[in-house]
Design a protein around this motif. Structure first.
Motif, PDB file in Angstrom:
ATOM      1  N   LEU A  13       2.260   6.182   1.922  1.00 30.40           N
ATOM      2  CA  LEU A  13       1.481   7.430   1.584  1.00 30.40           C
ATOM      3  C   LEU A  13       0.099   6.497   1.827  1.00 30.40           C
ATOM      4  O   LEU A  13      -0.754   7.149   2.099  1.00 30.40           O
ATOM      5  CB  LEU A  13       1.536   8.364   0.885  1.00 30.40           C
ATOM      6  CG  LEU A  13       2.551   8.855   0.937  1.00 30.40           C
ATOM      7  CD1 LEU A  13       2.839  10.472   0.170  1.00 30.40           C
ATOM      8  CD2 LEU A  13       2.592   9.983   2.393  1.00 30.40           C
ATOM      9  N   HIS A  14      -0.288   5.980   0.979  1.00 26.98           N
ATOM     10  CA  HIS A  14      -1.724   5.204   0.835  1.00 26.98           C
ATOM     11  C   HIS A  14      -1.702   4.522   2.363  1.00 26.98           C
ATOM     12  O   HIS A  14      -2.817   4.051   2.477  1.00 26.98           O
ATOM     13  CB  HIS A  14      -1.305   4.655  -0.716  1.00 26.98           C
ATOM     14  CG  HIS A  14      -2.849   3.386  -1.287  1.00 26.98           C
ATOM     15  ND1 HIS A  14      -3.876   5.026  -1.669  1.00 26.98           N
ATOM     16  CD2 HIS A  14      -3.165   2.973  -0.558  1.00 26.98           C
ATOM     17  CE1 HIS A  14      -5.288   3.855  -1.196  1.00 26.98           C
ATOM     18  NE2 HIS A  14      -4.698   2.582  -2.005  1.00 26.98           N
ATOM     19  N   ASP A  15      -0.816   3.247   2.554  1.00 31.33           N
ATOM     20  CA  ASP A  15      -1.616   2.123   3.551  1.00 31.33           C
ATOM     21  C   ASP A  15      -1.574   3.011   4.598  1.00 31.33           C
ATOM     22  O   ASP A  15      -2.342   3.000   5.302  1.00 31.33           O
ATOM     23  CB  ASP A  15      -0.697   1.117   3.469  1.00 31.33           C
ATOM     24  CG  ASP A  15      -0.547   0.133   2.104  1.00 31.33           C
ATOM     25  OD1 ASP A  15      -1.075   0.531   1.092  1.00 31.33           O
ATOM     26  OD2 ASP A  15       0.578   0.098   2.202  1.00 31.33           O
ATOM     27  N   ALA A  16      -0.889   4.032   4.832  1.00 35.15           N
ATOM     28  CA  ALA A  16      -1.075   4.964   6.307  1.00 35.15           C
ATOM     29  C   ALA A  16      -1.933   5.726   5.887  1.00 35.15           C
ATOM     30  O   ALA A  16      -2.705   6.012   6.891  1.00 35.15           O
ATOM     31  CB  ALA A  16       0.706   5.925   5.938  1.00 35.15           C
ATOM     32  N   ILE A  46     -12.526  18.656   7.524  1.00 35.07           N
ATOM     33  CA  ILE A  46     -11.377  18.661   6.413  1.00 35.07           C
ATOM     34  C   ILE A  46      -9.649  17.792   6.181  1.00 35.07           C
ATOM     35  O   ILE A  46     -10.298  17.338   5.821  1.00 35.07           O
ATOM     36  CB  ILE A  46     -11.872  20.051   6.441  1.00 35.07           C
ATOM     37  CG1 ILE A  46     -12.381  20.859   6.565  1.00 35.07           C
ATOM     38  CG2 ILE A  46     -10.405  21.250   6.126  1.00 35.07           C
ATOM     39  CD1 ILE A  46     -12.309  22.354   6.482  1.00 35.07           C
ATOM     40  N   PRO A  47      -9.147  17.483   7.848  1.00 33.13           N
ATOM     41  CA  PRO A  47      -8.087  16.843   7.469  1.00 33.13           C
ATOM     42  C   PRO A  47      -8.059  15.568   6.723  1.00 33.13           C
ATOM     43  O   PRO A  47      -7.649  14.281   5.708  1.00 33.13           O
ATOM     44  CB  PRO A  47      -7.385  16.430   8.631  1.00 33.13           C
ATOM     45  CG  PRO A  47      -7.628  18.181   9.563  1.00 33.13           C
ATOM     46  CD  PRO A  47      -9.376  18.257   8.569  1.00 33.13           C
ATOM     47  N   VAL A  53      -8.147  12.138  -0.490  1.00 29.64           N
ATOM     48  CA  VAL A  53      -7.637  12.667  -1.183  1.00 29.64           C
ATOM     49  C   VAL A  53      -6.048  12.505  -1.957  1.00 29.64           C
ATOM     50  O   VAL A  53      -5.619  11.886  -2.782  1.00 29.64           O
ATOM     51  CB  VAL A  53      -7.227  14.406  -1.538  1.00 29.64           C
ATOM     52  CG1 VAL A  53      -6.726  14.893  -2.849  1.00 29.64           C
ATOM     53  CG2 VAL A  53      -9.251  14.882  -1.383  1.00 29.64           C
ATOM     54  N   VAL A  54      -5.211  12.189  -0.609  1.00 30.06           N
ATOM     55  CA  VAL A  54      -4.152  11.777  -0.345  1.00 30.06           C
ATOM     56  C   VAL A  54      -4.044  10.879  -1.006  1.00 30.06           C
ATOM     57  O   VAL A  54      -3.210   9.860  -1.894  1.00 30.06           O
ATOM     58  CB  VAL A  54      -3.395  11.908   0.618  1.00 30.06           C
ATOM     59  CG1 VAL A  54      -1.680  11.008   0.704  1.00 30.06           C
ATOM     60  CG2 VAL A  54      -2.715  13.436   0.963  1.00 30.06           C
ATOM     61  N   ALA A  55      -5.164   9.866  -0.074  1.00 31.07           N
ATOM     62  CA  ALA A  55      -5.471   8.282  -0.756  1.00 31.07           C
ATOM     63  C   ALA A  55      -5.375   7.996  -1.921  1.00 31.07           C
ATOM     64  O   ALA A  55      -4.619   7.108  -2.857  1.00 31.07           O
ATOM     65  CB  ALA A  55      -6.368   7.141   0.235  1.00 31.07           C
TER      66      ALA A  55
END
Length: 157
Positions: A13-16, A46-47, A53-55
């Protein structure tokens, strides 16, 4: 969940998210006409923030997961002494520190004036991508490769 699985999921998830942010923001900053880039940015700001935030969250979760793998499971992930040792005494910790700096810069990029946000986010996520190399090739691994290939390379010349 197994610590290895958790770390793999975090890394994915981080790399993507870093690749998506860097690619999209660099493209909008350098290759798209300004008016179109501004329109696309307004529609997708916003996306992009949620992806940043996910990163950031996956970066935060990855240190305890790596500590659990290095130590004796999830109990070591909650031990502050073990977390401190992994953070400051291993290459995993050094790479995590670089990722933390990149994550803070990504979030701070959203505080820049609107015209600079895309470029700031592209640079911060690019730094995060560059810092990934710290986790892939530790110094000892690279030194071992050089020692193994040096005789072969010298005999080829």
């Amino acid at each position: 969940m197994d610590p290895t699985t958790a770390l793999e999921l975090c890394r994915f998830l981080h790399d993507a998210s870093l690749m998506l942010l860097w690619g999209a923001c660099a493209y909008l900053s350098f290759l798209v006409p300004r008016e179109l880039a501004n329109t696309v940015w307004r529609m997708s700001a916003i996306p992009f923030f949620l992806i940043a935030v996910v990163a950031g969250l996956t970066m935060l979760i990855s240190l305890p997961a790596a500590t659990a793998i290095i130590g004796n499971g999830w109990s070591d992930a909650a031990d502050l002494g073990t977390l401190h040792d992994v953070l400051f005494d291993t290459t995993v910790g050094q790479a995590w520190q670089a990722q933390a700096v990149a994550a803070v810069l990504m979030i701070c990029a959203f505080a820049l004036p609107e015209g600079w946000r895309r470029l700031g986010l592209a640079l911060a996520s690019g730094l995060g991508l560059a810092a990934l190399s710290l986790t892939v090739m530790p110094r000892c691994w690279m030194a071992g490769c050089v020692r193994r290939t040096a005789p072969t390379m010298s005999s080829m010349c």
